[in-house]
Motif scaffolding. Structure first.
Motif, PDB file in Angstrom:
ATOM      1  N   ASP A 158      94.968 101.318 -44.461  1.00 39.23           N
ATOM      2  CA  ASP A 158      94.030 101.603 -45.674  1.00 39.23           C
ATOM      3  C   ASP A 158      93.186 100.710 -45.921  1.00 39.23           C
ATOM      4  O   ASP A 158      93.440  99.342 -45.953  1.00 39.23           O
ATOM      5  N   TYR A 159      91.976 101.069 -46.456  1.00 34.43           N
ATOM      6  CA  TYR A 159      90.941 100.072 -46.679  1.00 34.43           C
ATOM      7  C   TYR A 159      90.868 100.160 -48.103  1.00 34.43           C
ATOM      8  O   TYR A 159      90.857 101.282 -48.851  1.00 34.43           O
ATOM      9  N   ILE A 217      99.876  92.208 -46.795  1.00 33.96           N
ATOM     10  CA  ILE A 217      98.767  91.509 -46.196  1.00 33.96           C
ATOM     11  C   ILE A 217      97.687  92.328 -45.930  1.00 33.96           C
ATOM     12  O   ILE A 217      97.483  93.447 -45.404  1.00 33.96           O
ATOM     13  N   VAL A 218      96.370  91.626 -46.643  1.00 29.63           N
ATOM     14  CA  VAL A 218      95.160  92.552 -46.464  1.00 29.63           C
ATOM     15  C   VAL A 218      94.394  91.457 -45.638  1.00 29.63           C
ATOM     16  O   VAL A 218      94.137  90.390 -45.901  1.00 29.63           O
ATOM     17  N   GLU A 219      93.877  91.962 -44.623  1.00 29.09           N
ATOM     18  CA  GLU A 219      92.510  91.305 -43.628  1.00 29.09           C
ATOM     19  C   GLU A 219      91.217  91.745 -44.412  1.00 29.09           C
ATOM     20  O   GLU A 219      90.960  92.843 -44.302  1.00 29.09           O
ATOM     21  N   THR A 220      90.651  90.742 -44.962  1.00 29.56           N
ATOM     22  CA  THR A 220      89.417  90.875 -45.541  1.00 29.56           C
ATOM     23  C   THR A 220      88.246  91.003 -44.740  1.00 29.56           C
ATOM     24  O   THR A 220      88.387  90.623 -43.606  1.00 29.56           O
ATOM     25  N   GLU A 221      87.131  91.465 -45.230  1.00 32.06           N
ATOM     26  CA  GLU A 221      85.851  91.476 -44.694  1.00 32.06           C
ATOM     27  C   GLU A 221      85.563  90.286 -44.076  1.00 32.06           C
ATOM     28  O   GLU A 221      84.875  90.013 -42.916  1.00 32.06           O
ATOM     29  N   SER A 222      85.875  89.117 -44.689  1.00 30.33           N
ATOM     30  CA  SER A 222      85.377  87.698 -44.334  1.00 30.33           C
ATOM     31  C   SER A 222      86.394  87.269 -43.174  1.00 30.33           C
ATOM     32  O   SER A 222      86.225  86.192 -42.630  1.00 30.33           O
ATOM     33  N   GLY A 223      87.480  88.386 -42.821  1.00 30.91           N
ATOM     34  CA  GLY A 223      88.444  87.704 -41.788  1.00 30.91           C
ATOM     35  C   GLY A 223      89.531  86.802 -42.370  1.00 30.91           C
ATOM     36  O   GLY A 223      90.475  86.218 -41.062  1.00 30.91           O
ATOM     37  N   LYS A 224      89.805  86.765 -43.401  1.00 26.04           N
ATOM     38  CA  LYS A 224      90.882  85.996 -43.956  1.00 26.04           C
ATOM     39  C   LYS A 224      91.997  87.011 -44.352  1.00 26.04           C
ATOM     40  O   LYS A 224      91.717  88.055 -44.474  1.00 26.04           O
TER      41      LYS A 224
END
Length: 76
Positions: free
Chosen positions: A26-27, A55-62
């Motif tokens: 899910d986004y 855990i969410v992988e953010t657009e910035s990659g973290k």
């Protein structure tokens, strides 16, 4: 196999489970707390009760850990 592992594997397989609001991939965007404003993809469940954490992988990659109450679907 433990119930937690079965739950997690079902969730990873895309099954909608009553105990959690969000599905794998899910986004979402963070609507409160430390990571307010971040957006990304739900990649894992950390805990189920009392307030599920993901855990969410953010657009910035973290990767960030957020509670279910701190995120919302981008499309909603």
């Amino acid at each position: 196999m433990s119930n937690d592992l079965e739950f997690h594997n079902s969730w990873l397989g895309g099954e909608k489970l009553e105990a959690v609001k969000f599905l794998h991939n899910d986004y979402v965007h963070v609507i409160s707390a430390k990571y307010f404003g971040e957006q990304g993809t739900v990649v894992s469940i950390v805990k189920i009760e009392p307030n599920p954490s993901y855990i969410v992988e953010t657009e910035s990659g973290k990767d960030i850990e957020v509670k279910e109450s701190e995120i919302a679907n981008v499309n909603n």
